[in-house]
Scaffold this active site. Structure first.
Site, PDB file in Angstrom:
ATOM      1  N   CYS A 160      -3.436  60.267 -10.919  1.00 26.09           N
ATOM      2  CA  CYS A 160      -2.559  59.807  -9.824  1.00 26.09           C
ATOM      3  C   CYS A 160      -3.294  59.737  -8.488  1.00 26.09           C
ATOM      4  O   CYS A 160      -2.913  58.976  -7.602  1.00 26.09           O
ATOM      5  CB  CYS A 160      -1.349  60.716  -9.690  1.00 26.09           C
ATOM      6  SG  CYS A 160      -0.415  60.812 -11.209  1.00 26.09           S
ATOM      7  N   HIS A 188       1.803  58.214  -3.210  1.00 33.42           N
ATOM      8  CA  HIS A 188       1.766  57.904  -4.637  1.00 33.42           C
ATOM      9  C   HIS A 188       3.186  58.000  -5.173  1.00 33.42           C
ATOM     10  O   HIS A 188       3.917  58.945  -4.861  1.00 33.42           O
ATOM     11  CB  HIS A 188       0.846  58.902  -5.357  1.00 33.42           C
ATOM     12  CG  HIS A 188       1.103  58.972  -6.825  1.00 33.42           C
ATOM     13  ND1 HIS A 188       1.094  57.854  -7.633  1.00 33.42           N
ATOM     14  CD2 HIS A 188       1.427  60.021  -7.631  1.00 33.42           C
ATOM     15  CE1 HIS A 188       1.381  58.221  -8.870  1.00 33.42           C
ATOM     16  NE2 HIS A 188       1.588  59.524  -8.896  1.00 33.42           N
ATOM     17  N   ASN A 192       6.389  55.339 -12.268  1.00 35.26           N
ATOM     18  CA  ASN A 192       5.122  55.925 -11.806  1.00 35.26           C
ATOM     19  C   ASN A 192       3.973  55.209 -12.515  1.00 35.26           C
ATOM     20  O   ASN A 192       3.812  55.336 -13.725  1.00 35.26           O
ATOM     21  CB  ASN A 192       5.137  57.424 -12.133  1.00 35.26           C
ATOM     22  CG  ASN A 192       3.858  58.149 -11.732  1.00 35.26           C
ATOM     23  OD1 ASN A 192       2.835  57.532 -11.468  1.00 35.26           O
ATOM     24  ND2 ASN A 192       3.923  59.458 -11.713  1.00 35.26           N
TER      25      ASN A 192
HETATM   26  O1  UT7 Z   1       2.439  61.516 -10.882  1.00 33.89           O
HETATM   27  C1  UT7 Z   1       1.835  62.776 -11.066  1.00 33.89           C
HETATM   28  C2  UT7 Z   1       2.641  63.851 -10.466  1.00 33.89           C
HETATM   29  N1  UT7 Z   1       3.904  63.960 -11.162  1.00 33.89           N
HETATM   30  C3  UT7 Z   1       4.922  64.507 -10.544  1.00 33.89           C
HETATM   31  O2  UT7 Z   1       4.806  64.853  -9.391  1.00 33.89           O
HETATM   32  C4  UT7 Z   1       6.188  64.716 -11.330  1.00 33.89           C
HETATM   33  C5  UT7 Z   1       6.823  66.010 -10.924  1.00 33.89           C
HETATM   34  N2  UT7 Z   1       8.006  66.379 -11.742  1.00 33.89           N
HETATM   35  C6  UT7 Z   1       9.122  65.651 -11.790  1.00 33.89           C
HETATM   36  O3  UT7 Z   1       9.191  64.572 -11.231  1.00 33.89           O
HETATM   37  C7  UT7 Z   1      10.326  66.237 -12.504  1.00 33.89           C
HETATM   38  O4  UT7 Z   1      10.042  67.552 -12.887  1.00 33.89           O
HETATM   39  C8  UT7 Z   1      10.758  65.422 -13.749  1.00 33.89           C
HETATM   40  C9  UT7 Z   1      11.384  64.117 -13.312  1.00 33.89           C
HETATM   41  C10 UT7 Z   1       9.578  65.171 -14.644  1.00 33.89           C
HETATM   42  C11 UT7 Z   1      11.812  66.173 -14.558  1.00 33.89           C
HETATM   43  O5  UT7 Z   1      12.913  66.501 -13.737  1.00 33.89           O
HETATM   44  P1  UT7 Z   1      13.474  67.987 -13.722  1.00 33.89           P
HETATM   45  O6  UT7 Z   1      14.613  67.990 -12.797  1.00 33.89           O
HETATM   46  O7  UT7 Z   1      12.329  68.903 -13.411  1.00 33.89           O
HETATM   47  O8  UT7 Z   1      13.996  68.179 -15.200  1.00 33.89           O
HETATM   48  P2  UT7 Z   1      13.537  69.213 -16.348  1.00 33.89           P
HETATM   49  O9  UT7 Z   1      12.234  68.803 -16.912  1.00 33.89           O
HETATM   50  O10 UT7 Z   1      13.677  70.603 -15.855  1.00 33.89           O
HETATM   51  O11 UT7 Z   1      14.643  68.973 -17.442  1.00 33.89           O
HETATM   52  C12 UT7 Z   1      16.028  69.296 -17.198  1.00 33.89           C
HETATM   53  C13 UT7 Z   1      16.841  68.932 -18.409  1.00 33.89           C
HETATM   54  C14 UT7 Z   1      16.308  69.518 -19.716  1.00 33.89           C
HETATM   55  O12 UT7 Z   1      17.437  69.850 -20.507  1.00 33.89           O
HETATM   56  P3  UT7 Z   1      17.960  71.382 -20.606  1.00 33.89           P
HETATM   57  O13 UT7 Z   1      16.799  72.144 -21.159  1.00 33.89           O
HETATM   58  O14 UT7 Z   1      18.305  71.771 -19.200  1.00 33.89           O
HETATM   59  O15 UT7 Z   1      19.124  71.280 -21.523  1.00 33.89           O
HETATM   60  C15 UT7 Z   1      15.587  68.373 -20.359  1.00 33.89           C
HETATM   61  O16 UT7 Z   1      15.562  68.459 -21.779  1.00 33.89           O
HETATM   62  O17 UT7 Z   1      16.845  67.502 -18.596  1.00 33.89           O
HETATM   63  C16 UT7 Z   1      16.437  67.200 -19.947  1.00 33.89           C
HETATM   64  N3  UT7 Z   1      15.700  65.933 -19.918  1.00 33.89           N
HETATM   65  C17 UT7 Z   1      16.293  64.736 -20.024  1.00 33.89           C
HETATM   66  N4  UT7 Z   1      17.573  64.361 -20.182  1.00 33.89           N
HETATM   67  C18 UT7 Z   1      17.834  63.048 -20.234  1.00 33.89           C
HETATM   68  C19 UT7 Z   1      14.371  65.751 -19.762  1.00 33.89           C
HETATM   69  N5  UT7 Z   1      14.079  64.439 -19.776  1.00 33.89           N
HETATM   70  C20 UT7 Z   1      15.251  63.788 -19.932  1.00 33.89           C
HETATM   71  C21 UT7 Z   1      15.588  62.425 -19.994  1.00 33.89           C
HETATM   72  N6  UT7 Z   1      16.889  62.090 -20.155  1.00 33.89           N
HETATM   73  N7  UT7 Z   1      14.669  61.455 -19.909  1.00 33.89           N
END
Ligand code: UT7
Length: 336
Positions: free
Chosen positions: A116, A263, A293
């Site tokens: 990135c 980014h 992204n």
């Molecule tokens: O480009 C390089 C740098 N990258 C970044 O800076 C990315 C940084 N991180 C993020 O943008 C976020 O952490 C994400 C967008 C990747 C994820 O968002 P989050 O709010 O941190 O969600 P999470 O990973 O904690 O997941 C929350 C819930 C989980 O379910 P439970 O365990 O709470 O029941 C996941 O299984 O959301 C679920 N989940 C989804 N649900 C529907 C994860 N992906 C999905 C999805 N659709 N695509």
């Protein structure tokens, strides 16, 4: 010493639009979840059956536009720098493919492996070559074909919904005016977090025969892994630090920023930074809603669109900032 300035910008996006609802054919997800957590509405994914787009060919197309807009021809380009984490081949990298695809003279071609932050690193490298007088015009490309390597299933949804394909490019040219162009670049890394956002195999640490011998259906080592919340927490801190470092180096205040191009990792990260620095909507450019992204391509695509929309004008202070896998992060301060 010379300065380097951006004299041409270009972008290329595959035609194939994949909306959040389209993703439901492969995985359990929803438009609401994706928009709320990331801001993404749709992304471009190469339609592998009907398109011959590759990381290199998209980069070449974006590069061709940047060269034309710089008022140059491929014969004027002295060097190619190509940033990607998704090269067409394990080796060689994409830079040499661009040299061939654009029918360029046998100039040097360098690939940058900083994910990135790849484009910010690439700009910094190009800047050094131009500052010393070694090269006059450098083609700098960021390009990614993520869709070819993402897991299209519910298991992979935490990563797969975020990433998109595309390419952006700039031409950086020598200027004798030390008050214009790239004013400073700032690069950082923290390798102890390498595995928090990584794709481990196949690589020499985990080669194909090991993966095949294990034949483990639960093996996801050849798909990208991201510890999302951990990455998010580091991103907001490092983005801020990199921007402050760039401002302080040039004795600038937050109000002096005419355009911040972060980014495009997550709209929530960009909004957090915007709020923290008290910037208006006009001072920050985001297009993650439309492209997801695109890693090394995200900044040059956004820069190109902002320029095309007339949002970057001569004399503007433009700040680029990135954070990602490695961890790596950095910033660039430009007087346009
Ligand atoms: O480009 C390089 C740098 N990258 C970044 O800076 C990315 C940084 N991180 C993020 O943008 C976020 O952490 C994400 C967008 C990747 C994820 O968002 P989050 O709010 O941190 O969600 P999470 O990973 O904690 O997941 C929350 C819930 C989980 O379910 P439970 O365990 O709470 O029941 C996941 O299984 O959301 C679920 N989940 C989804 N649900 C529907 C994860 N992906 C999905 C999805 N659709 N695509």
């Amino acid at each position: 010493m010379y300065n380097s300035k951006i004299t041409g910008v270009g972008k290329y996006l595959p035609d194939n639009i994949v909306t959040n609802n389209d993703l439901k054919q492969w995985m359990d997800t929803s438009d609401e979840w994706i928009q709320e957590r990331t801001g993404i509405k749709e992304r471009r994914w190469i339609d592998a059956k009907n398109s011959d787009d590759t990381t290199s060919s998209m980069g070449a197309k974006a590069g061709k536009i940047a060269i034309e807009r710089a008022g140059l021809t491929t014969n004027d380009i002295d060097f190619i720098i190509f940033a990607t984490l998704s090269p067409d081949m394990y080796f060689p990298g994409g830079g040499v493919r661009v040299q061939d695809l654009l029918g360029m003279p046998t100039v040097g071609a360098l690939d940058i492996r900083n994910q990135c932050s790849g484009f910010v690193y690439a700009i910094s490298v190009a800047d050094q070559f131009i500052k010393t007088g070694m090269y006059k015009n450098i083609l700098v490309i960021g390009s990614e074909n993520h869709s070819g390597g993402l897991e299209r299933s519910t298991r992979g949804r935490g990563v797969t919904v975020i990433f998109g394909d595309g390419a952006g490019a700039v031409v950086m040219s020598q200027t004798k005016n030390n008050n214009e162009g790239v004013l400073s670049t700032h690069l950082h890394s923290e390798g102890k977090y390498a595995k928090e956002l990584a794709l481990e195999g196949p690589s020499t640490g985990r080669w194909v025969d090991a993966i095949m011998a294990e034949n483990n259906p639960d093996d996801v080592s050849y798909y990208p892994y991201m510890n999302g919340q951990f990455v998010f927490k580091h991103a907001v801190v490092r983005f801020s630090e990199a921007i402050i470092e760039g401002l302080e180096k040039n004795n600038l205040q937050k109000d002096d920023i005419d355009m911040l191009i972060p980014h495009q990792a997550n709209l929530r990260i960009a909004q957090f930074i915007q709020k923290k620095f008290g910037l208006s909507n006009a001072q920050v450019y985001n297009n993650i809603m439309r492209y997801g992204n695109t890693t090394a391509a995200s900044i040059p695509i956004a820069l190109t669109e902002a320029w095309e929309e007339g949002k970057i004008k001569d004399g503007n202070t433009v700040v680029l900032a990135a954070f990602g896998s490695g961890f790596t992060w950095g910033s660039v301060v430009i007087k346009w």
